[in-house]
Design a protein around this motif. Structure first.
Motif, mmCIF file in Angstrom:
data_model
loop_
_atom_site.group_PDB
_atom_site.id
_atom_site.type_symbol
_atom_site.label_atom_id
_atom_site.label_comp_id
_atom_site.label_asym_id
_atom_site.label_seq_id
_atom_site.Cartn_x
_atom_site.Cartn_y
_atom_site.Cartn_z
ATOM 1 N N UNK A 126 -39.775 39.192 57.122
ATOM 2 C CA UNK A 126 -38.631 40.083 56.956
ATOM 3 C C UNK A 126 -37.335 39.414 57.400
ATOM 4 N N UNK A 127 -37.413 38.613 58.467
ATOM 5 C CA UNK A 127 -36.212 37.884 58.904
ATOM 6 C C UNK A 127 -35.800 36.854 57.852
ATOM 7 N N UNK A 128 -36.767 36.160 57.261
ATOM 8 C CA UNK A 128 -36.438 35.189 56.212
ATOM 9 C C UNK A 128 -35.830 35.867 54.987
ATOM 10 N N UNK A 129 -36.286 37.073 54.657
ATOM 11 C CA UNK A 129 -35.683 37.804 53.542
ATOM 12 C C UNK A 129 -34.196 38.041 53.806
ATOM 13 N N UNK A 130 -33.861 38.394 55.048
ATOM 14 C CA UNK A 130 -32.457 38.603 55.401
ATOM 15 C C UNK A 130 -31.675 37.302 55.299
ATOM 16 N N UNK A 131 -32.281 36.189 55.744
ATOM 17 C CA UNK A 131 -31.621 34.886 55.615
ATOM 18 C C UNK A 131 -31.346 34.567 54.149
ATOM 19 N N UNK A 132 -32.343 34.761 53.298
ATOM 20 C CA UNK A 132 -32.199 34.418 51.888
ATOM 21 C C UNK A 132 -31.171 35.314 51.213
ATOM 22 N N UNK A 133 -31.114 36.594 51.596
ATOM 23 C CA UNK A 133 -30.112 37.495 51.045
ATOM 24 C C UNK A 133 -28.705 37.063 51.430
ATOM 25 N N UNK A 134 -28.581 36.381 52.576
ATOM 26 C CA UNK A 134 -27.283 35.872 53.034
ATOM 27 C C UNK A 134 -26.981 34.483 52.488
ATOM 28 N N UNK A 135 -27.809 33.976 51.580
ATOM 29 C CA UNK A 135 -27.581 32.658 50.982
ATOM 30 C C UNK A 135 -28.144 31.514 51.783
ATOM 31 N N UNK A 136 -28.971 31.810 52.793
ATOM 32 C CA UNK A 136 -29.606 30.779 53.602
ATOM 33 C C UNK A 136 -31.039 30.605 53.098
ATOM 34 N N UNK A 137 -31.234 29.647 52.186
ATOM 35 C CA UNK A 137 -32.497 29.514 51.473
ATOM 36 C C UNK A 137 -33.274 28.250 51.809
ATOM 37 N N UNK A 138 -32.670 27.324 52.555
ATOM 38 C CA UNK A 138 -33.308 26.028 52.765
ATOM 39 C C UNK A 138 -34.122 26.023 54.060
ATOM 40 N N UNK A 139 -35.364 25.546 54.009
ATOM 41 C CA UNK A 139 -36.200 25.533 55.213
ATOM 42 C C UNK A 139 -35.624 24.609 56.285
#
Length: 251
Positions: A126-139
């Motif tokens: 769920x935290x990663x979903x929030x990151x990706x929604x904010x444009x933070x997609x890179x591991x």
């Protein structure tokens, strides 16, 4: 500084078969207290020597990574590191997923004490979903390699608007055999006071969880924020490999 003696690193009986099982074997109440008292806590024996060597051997296999950074080119110090690509190696992914909810409880308690209106979800997905929604997609998990004379300047790993406040580093090399020097260092800048330095002794397979940016410290008038940075002292001989587990993704 607390008046009681500092506890020894907390170790499970032996590495378990999965990342989730071995994380569950630790005394998380004790580790949370260590994080509160000192800004860092050691998880002794998280990886076996064989697992350490297997992960370190990935460094030259480019298919596992998305980018390769030479620290000197950016003024970060000397040495180099590679960011893992998705999908992460199985054990790295398991440990990242299993560690997050244990650390999120401490992170949320810290934010409440510091008056920060942000709560981290219980599940890492769920935290990663929030990151990706904010444009933070890179591991952001990474594998670091140091040779003689290399070091890592004091820094903070933030990478975007969403940043998880606790990070984990796992030492893959054996001090005294594979390398000398290269101690993990944490500094704490306290308001109107001189900085405090923490040098964390690690063995092969040990992990250290530590505050990335801010954490609360109890004072006579309540909690106040301190600012932290971490780094690695000069490697005097040999080669040192470390895994860094960062729980937010990057832009």
């Amino acid at each position: 500084m607390p008046g009681h003696p500092r506890p020894q690193p907390v170790s499970p009986p032996a590495p378990a078969s999965s990342g989730g099982d071995r994380i569950a074997a630790y005394d998380w109440e004790g580790l949370a207290q260590e994080l509160d008292d000192y800004g860092c806590a050691v998880l002794g024996g998280l990886l076996s020597p064989e697992e350490c060597r297997g992960i370190a051997d990935l460094y030259d296999q480019e298919r596992h990574f998305r980018s390769h950074i030479h620290m000197a080119r950016h003024g970060f110090g000397r040495g180099e590191y590679r960011y893992f690509a998705y999908p992460l190696p199985a054990l790295i992914g398991e440990l990242r997923t299993a560690l997050y909810p244990r650390l999120a409880a401490t992170a949320n308690a810290w934010n409440e004490r510091m008056g920060i209106q942000e709560a981290y979800p219980a599940a890492h997905a769920d935290f990663l979903k929030a990151c990706h929604a904010a444009g933070q997609n890179r591991p952001t998990p990474l594998l670091l390699q140091y040779g003689p004379g290399d070091f890592n300047c004091l820094h903070q790993d933030l990478y975007g608007d969403l940043a998880f406040p606790i990070q984990v580093a796992i030492l893959l090399s054996q001090p005294g055999r594979d390398f000398t020097g290269g101690e993990f260092v944490l500094t704490e800048q306290r308001p109107r006071m001189q900085s405090r330095v923490e040098v964390v002794p690690l063995r092969q397979g040990d992990a250290v969880a530590f505050a990335v940016h801010n954490r609360p410290v109890q004072g006579s008038r309540g909690s106040y924020r301190v600012n932290l940075r971490h780094g690695v002292s000069r490697v005097r001989s040999g080669h040192r490999h470390t895994v860094g587990l960062i729980f937010h993704d990057a832009r």
